[in-house]
Design a protein around this motif. Sequence first.
Motif, PDB file in Angstrom:
ATOM      1  N   GLY A  32       0.807  -1.190   0.000  1.00 47.15           N
ATOM      2  CA  GLY A  32       0.000   0.000   0.000  1.00 47.15           C
ATOM      3  C   GLY A  32       0.846   1.246   0.000  1.00 47.15           C
ATOM      4  O   GLY A  32       2.039   1.230  -0.330  1.00 47.15           O
ATOM      5  N   ALA A  33       0.245   2.331   0.397  1.00 45.49           N
ATOM      6  CA  ALA A  33       0.917   3.623   0.373  1.00 45.49           C
ATOM      7  C   ALA A  33       1.987   3.668   1.444  1.00 45.49           C
ATOM      8  O   ALA A  33       1.964   2.916   2.414  1.00 45.49           O
ATOM      9  N   GLY A  34       2.934   4.579   1.265  1.00 50.28           N
ATOM     10  CA  GLY A  34       3.987   4.762   2.241  1.00 50.28           C
ATOM     11  C   GLY A  34       3.535   5.663   3.366  1.00 50.28           C
ATOM     12  O   GLY A  34       2.340   5.951   3.530  1.00 50.28           O
ATOM     13  N   VAL A  35       4.494   6.159   4.132  1.00 51.68           N
ATOM     14  CA  VAL A  35       4.209   7.094   5.207  1.00 51.68           C
ATOM     15  C   VAL A  35       3.896   8.460   4.596  1.00 51.68           C
ATOM     16  O   VAL A  35       4.627   8.925   3.719  1.00 51.68           O
ATOM     17  N   SER A  36       2.823   9.077   5.040  1.00 51.17           N
ATOM     18  CA  SER A  36       2.506  10.411   4.540  1.00 51.17           C
ATOM     19  C   SER A  36       2.496  11.404   5.692  1.00 51.17           C
ATOM     20  O   SER A  36       2.220  11.039   6.845  1.00 51.17           O
ATOM     21  N   GLN A  37       2.847  12.645   5.361  1.00 49.31           N
ATOM     22  CA  GLN A  37       2.889  13.701   6.353  1.00 49.31           C
ATOM     23  C   GLN A  37       2.225  14.948   5.785  1.00 49.31           C
ATOM     24  O   GLN A  37       2.311  15.220   4.587  1.00 49.31           O
ATOM     25  N   SER A  38       1.587  15.691   6.665  1.00 49.39           N
ATOM     26  CA  SER A  38       0.999  16.956   6.243  1.00 49.39           C
ATOM     27  C   SER A  38       1.071  17.964   7.381  1.00 49.39           C
ATOM     28  O   SER A  38       1.046  17.580   8.556  1.00 49.39           O
ATOM     29  N   PRO A  39       1.190  19.258   7.047  1.00 50.81           N
ATOM     30  CA  PRO A  39       1.468  19.747   5.695  1.00 50.81           C
ATOM     31  C   PRO A  39       2.904  19.468   5.292  1.00 50.81           C
ATOM     32  O   PRO A  39       3.717  19.091   6.122  1.00 50.81           O
ATOM     33  N   ARG A  40       3.223  19.637   4.037  1.00 51.27           N
ATOM     34  CA  ARG A  40       4.607  19.456   3.598  1.00 51.27           C
ATOM     35  C   ARG A  40       5.457  20.660   3.975  1.00 51.27           C
ATOM     36  O   ARG A  40       6.653  20.528   4.241  1.00 51.27           O
ATOM     37  N   TYR A  41       4.841  21.819   3.979  1.00 46.82           N
ATOM     38  CA  TYR A  41       5.532  23.047   4.343  1.00 46.82           C
ATOM     39  C   TYR A  41       4.638  23.843   5.290  1.00 46.82           C
ATOM     40  O   TYR A  41       3.422  23.904   5.092  1.00 46.82           O
ATOM     41  N   LYS A  42       5.272  24.435   6.290  1.00 47.73           N
ATOM     42  CA  LYS A  42       4.523  25.243   7.236  1.00 47.73           C
ATOM     43  C   LYS A  42       5.361  26.449   7.625  1.00 47.73           C
ATOM     44  O   LYS A  42       6.519  26.306   8.034  1.00 47.73           O
ATOM     45  N   VAL A  43       4.782  27.619   7.466  1.00 44.85           N
ATOM     46  CA  VAL A  43       5.432  28.845   7.901  1.00 44.85           C
ATOM     47  C   VAL A  43       4.633  29.385   9.072  1.00 44.85           C
ATOM     48  O   VAL A  43       3.407  29.538   8.969  1.00 44.85           O
ATOM     49  N   ALA A  44       5.302  29.617  10.181  1.00 42.93           N
ATOM     50  CA  ALA A  44       4.621  30.117  11.372  1.00 42.93           C
ATOM     51  C   ALA A  44       5.325  31.358  11.889  1.00 42.93           C
ATOM     52  O   ALA A  44       6.547  31.489  11.757  1.00 42.93           O
ATOM     53  N   LYS A  45       4.549  32.217  12.462  1.00 42.02           N
ATOM     54  CA  LYS A  45       5.145  33.371  13.130  1.00 42.02           C
ATOM     55  C   LYS A  45       5.552  32.921  14.519  1.00 42.02           C
ATOM     56  O   LYS A  45       4.889  32.073  15.145  1.00 42.02           O
ATOM     57  N   ARG A  46       6.632  33.498  14.991  1.00 38.69           N
ATOM     58  CA  ARG A  46       7.115  33.141  16.316  1.00 38.69           C
ATOM     59  C   ARG A  46       5.988  33.317  17.336  1.00 38.69           C
ATOM     60  O   ARG A  46       5.304  34.341  17.345  1.00 38.69           O
ATOM     61  N   GLY A  47       5.807  32.308  18.161  1.00 38.73           N
ATOM     62  CA  GLY A  47       4.770  32.367  19.176  1.00 38.73           C
ATOM     63  C   GLY A  47       3.510  31.592  18.805  1.00 38.73           C
ATOM     64  O   GLY A  47       2.678  31.301  19.672  1.00 38.73           O
ATOM     65  N   GLN A  48       3.381  31.247  17.515  1.00 37.73           N
ATOM     66  CA  GLN A  48       2.201  30.489  17.079  1.00 37.73           C
ATOM     67  C   GLN A  48       2.348  29.016  17.445  1.00 37.73           C
ATOM     68  O   GLN A  48       3.458  28.510  17.600  1.00 37.73           O
ATOM     69  N   ASP A  49       1.223  28.336  17.552  1.00 41.70           N
ATOM     70  CA  ASP A  49       1.220  26.901  17.751  1.00 41.70           C
ATOM     71  C   ASP A  49       1.079  26.218  16.395  1.00 41.70           C
ATOM     72  O   ASP A  49       0.380  26.724  15.512  1.00 41.70           O
ATOM     73  N   VAL A  50       1.730  25.064  16.227  1.00 46.42           N
ATOM     74  CA  VAL A  50       1.604  24.307  14.982  1.00 46.42           C
ATOM     75  C   VAL A  50       1.317  22.848  15.312  1.00 46.42           C
ATOM     76  O   VAL A  50       1.671  22.355  16.393  1.00 46.42           O
ATOM     77  N   ALA A  51       0.670  22.165  14.364  1.00 48.62           N
ATOM     78  CA  ALA A  51       0.380  20.744  14.503  1.00 48.62           C
ATOM     79  C   ALA A  51       0.780  20.041  13.221  1.00 48.62           C
ATOM     80  O   ALA A  51       0.342  20.432  12.129  1.00 48.62           O
ATOM     81  N   LEU A  52       1.602  19.035  13.352  1.00 46.47           N
ATOM     82  CA  LEU A  52       2.107  18.287  12.199  1.00 46.47           C
ATOM     83  C   LEU A  52       1.544  16.877  12.270  1.00 46.47           C
ATOM     84  O   LEU A  52       1.588  16.227  13.316  1.00 46.47           O
ATOM     85  N   ARG A  53       1.071  16.390  11.124  1.00 43.71           N
ATOM     86  CA  ARG A  53       0.386  15.103  11.105  1.00 43.71           C
ATOM     87  C   ARG A  53       1.211  14.046  10.400  1.00 43.71           C
ATOM     88  O   ARG A  53       1.918  14.338   9.427  1.00 43.71           O
ATOM     89  N   CYS A  54       1.099  12.823  10.883  1.00 50.74           N
ATOM     90  CA  CYS A  54       1.785  11.689  10.260  1.00 50.74           C
ATOM     91  C   CYS A  54       0.825  10.519  10.133  1.00 50.74           C
ATOM     92  O   CYS A  54       0.187  10.111  11.117  1.00 50.74           O
ATOM     93  N   ASP A  55       0.737   9.977   8.924  1.00 45.61           N
ATOM     94  CA  ASP A  55      -0.035   8.753   8.674  1.00 45.61           C
ATOM     95  C   ASP A  55       0.959   7.630   8.380  1.00 45.61           C
ATOM     96  O   ASP A  55       1.566   7.627   7.298  1.00 45.61           O
ATOM     97  N   PRO A  56       1.142   6.705   9.293  1.00 43.20           N
ATOM     98  CA  PRO A  56       2.130   5.640   9.058  1.00 43.20           C
ATOM     99  C   PRO A  56       1.606   4.597   8.081  1.00 43.20           C
ATOM    100  O   PRO A  56       0.439   4.636   7.686  1.00 43.20           O
ATOM    101  N   ILE A  57       2.472   3.688   7.721  1.00 45.82           N
ATOM    102  CA  ILE A  57       2.058   2.572   6.880  1.00 45.82           C
ATOM    103  C   ILE A  57       1.065   1.718   7.677  1.00 45.82           C
ATOM    104  O   ILE A  57       1.305   1.431   8.861  1.00 45.82           O
ATOM    105  N   SER A  58      -0.006   1.328   7.030  1.00 44.72           N
ATOM    106  CA  SER A  58      -1.034   0.543   7.700  1.00 44.72           C
ATOM    107  C   SER A  58      -0.451  -0.738   8.282  1.00 44.72           C
ATOM    108  O   SER A  58       0.297  -1.469   7.616  1.00 44.72           O
ATOM    109  N   GLY A  59      -0.762  -0.978   9.552  1.00 44.92           N
ATOM    110  CA  GLY A  59      -0.276  -2.194  10.192  1.00 44.92           C
ATOM    111  C   GLY A  59       1.045  -2.043  10.914  1.00 44.92           C
ATOM    112  O   GLY A  59       1.468  -2.946  11.643  1.00 44.92           O
ATOM    113  N   HIS A  60       1.703  -0.899  10.717  1.00 40.71           N
ATOM    114  CA  HIS A  60       2.966  -0.670  11.421  1.00 40.71           C
ATOM    115  C   HIS A  60       2.683  -0.270  12.866  1.00 40.71           C
ATOM    116  O   HIS A  60       1.988   0.694  13.142  1.00 40.71           O
TER     117      HIS A  60
END
Lengths: 114, 110
Positions: A1-29
């Motif tokens: 199936g598909a490999g590991v996916s991550q989103s977003p690919r690019y993120k620009v934040a201003k200092r002090g902002q909160d960010v959330a990065l997502r990861c979808d692993p390979i199914s079954g891992h």
Amino acid sequence: GAGVSQSPRYKVAKRGQDVALRCDPISGHVSLFWYQQALGQGPEFLTYFQNEAQLDKSGLPSDRFFAERPEGSVSTLKIQRTQQEDSAVYLCASSLDGPLREQFFGPGTRLTVL
Amino acid sequence: GQQVMQIPQYQHVQEGEDFTTYCNSSTTLSNIQWYKQRPGGHPVFLIQLVKSGEVKKQKRLTFQFGEAKKNSSLHITATQTTDVGTYFCAGPDYTDKLIFGTGTRLQVFP
């Protein structure tokens, strides 16, 4: 199936902002890892999950960094009150079972904090 | 803490020449993994070595694990432009988390 996916690919934040990065692993891992990679350097371990359990978070730089994997599949890395030194590529990897097995990396999220 | 160093840091070769990168750990390793990262890409697993003195080959790539299990090498015979990238070794520390080496960046000129 598909490999590991991550989103977003690019993120620009201003200092002090909160960010959330997502990861979808390979199914079954079972195992999921987060790494931070600065320009020109190797990946540095941040944290590791076995299913939903966070077994090692020794690499998280500060208490502004938080990771979760509530259902043992998708994981989120959250950075609160971002600072310029947080700018890096954040890589997610998964393995079938355990840290000693082959790790499959996602494309990463490039975070730039202005 | 455990440190994993690689030399050289950079290597520029003419296509067809051989290339070797060396990996040295400050502690004995239970196993060592090698990854390749293309420019702008993510690390891709190449191989894992477990036994002392082990040698494994993948086409033009030869991997070796030292007798003392503290060092390793990757040798590429007759490099091609597709070999361009950064090669990382990685070994587990006492908690089994992977410690990546400093990497060797390979540039191949046609």
